[in-house]
Design an enzyme around this catalytic site. Structure first.
Site, PDB file in Angstrom:
ATOM      1  N   CYS A 124       0.725  -1.176  -0.038  1.00 24.48           N
ATOM      2  CA  CYS A 124       0.215   0.324   0.413  1.00 24.48           C
ATOM      3  C   CYS A 124       0.757   1.348  -0.036  1.00 24.48           C
ATOM      4  O   CYS A 124       1.712   1.696   0.880  1.00 24.48           O
ATOM      5  CB  CYS A 124      -0.548   0.193   1.602  1.00 24.48           C
ATOM      6  N   VAL A 125       0.453   2.222  -1.337  1.00 25.04           N
ATOM      7  CA  VAL A 125       1.267   3.332  -1.456  1.00 25.04           C
ATOM      8  C   VAL A 125       1.049   4.209  -0.797  1.00 25.04           C
ATOM      9  O   VAL A 125       1.704   5.304   0.715  1.00 25.04           O
ATOM     10  CB  VAL A 125       1.746   3.625  -2.698  1.00 25.04           C
TER      11      VAL A 125
END
Length: 296
Positions: A148-149
């Site tokens: 998850c950026v």
């Protein structure tokens, strides 16, 4: 012209992304809460008829504190790394004691399903089912979901519950912040004066709206994944995953029913039990279909 990065460069880039994401998160939440309290919007929002709504104010503050605690817990969590091979181990090293060491030209099968296990040349291990190598982390992740950026973490077996809880609390906080920001808007004589006066509330509202637009579908999607015992990687890349591509597409081979799947997720139980058809059963079905085709 595309530049090919080395594994080490990918890991360094991933760490910089995590740093930038954390700074963004702190700036976004810090500005929201500081401005809402400093401007008096917080007090005005919870004052009704001259009396302070202590319960409402406490609930909002608790929601913000819970969001902070979940974020810190998520940042400190491990997704569940597959043990790497020792530096002096041979190329055929396998960390699973149930599997014999064998060369790369030989197939290694999962004991329960009979499915072929993928060999990761970077970590030099045979990946358990549901594991995947993350280029940002430079490691193989157990029950890999996604990197998850926005949250700045890799999501896997050991922190999926924390991630889902964080996203849901983030959704509630975003909705509450939008509602509070609306009460801070004031009418002005011109559009220029309106923008200048209400700019902080515009920033809070738009950033909160952006959070809600991400968190709402993400929450719904992960509820579906939990109930069906899938990961987002398995759901999105099913046709490319060796242990899934030959199976029926209407169910997960790890699913044990919606209620059991949910219970195992909430309690941190085992979610890696193979319940689908084995490789031998699939091969027998294909053989029967071939025979039926020849007879027809």
């Amino acid at each position: 012209m595309t530049t090919t990065r080395t594994p080490e460069e990918e890991v360094r880039l991933g760490r910089r992304k995590i740093l930038y994401t954390r700074l963004w998160w702190l700036a976004f939440h810090g500005f929201d809460y500081v401005w809402l309290v400093y401007s008096g919007t917080w007090a005005a929002y919870f004052r009704h008829g001259g009396d302070m709504d202590v319960a409402g104010s406490t609930a909002f503050a608790t929601l913000g504190l819970l969001n902070l605690l979940l974020y810190v817990r998520l940042q400190c969590s491990s997704p569940g790394f597959v043990p790497e091979a020792p530096a002096d181990a041979p190329d055929s090293f396998d960390t699973d004691i149930l599997l014999l060491e064998r060369g790369l030209d030989q197939t290694t099968l999962d004991a329960a399903s009979g499915m072929e296990l993928h060999y990761c040349r970077r970590c030099r291990v045979h990946q358990p089912l549901r594991a995947k190598h993350c280029t940002d982390c430079g490691r193989c992740i157990e029950q890999y979901d996604h990197h998850c950026v926005c949250a700045g973490v890799c999501v896997g077996r050991d922190n999926h519950r924390i991630f889902v809880g964080y996203v849901m609390v983030q959704l509630l906080e975003g909705l509450a912040a939008m509602d509070m920001a609306i009460t801070g808007f004031s009418m002005q004589d011109s559009i220029e004066a309106w923008i200048a006066t209400n700019l902080p509330y515009i920033v809070i509202y738009i950033s909160s709206l952006f959070t809600v637009l991400m968190a709402l579908p993400l929450s719904c999607y992960h509820v579906y994944l939990v109930l069906s015992n899938q990961t987002s990687w398995e759901h999105a890349r099913r046709s490319h995953i060796t242990y899934l591509r030959d199976l029926p597409t209407d169910a997960s081979p790890f699913s044990r029913g919606c209620l059991r799947n949910c219970w195992e997720f909430v309690t941190g139980g085992v979610r890696n039990t193979w319940t689908g058809p084995t490789a031998r059963e699939l091969a027998e079905d294909d053989s029967d279909d071939d025979k039926a085709g020849h007879i027809a």
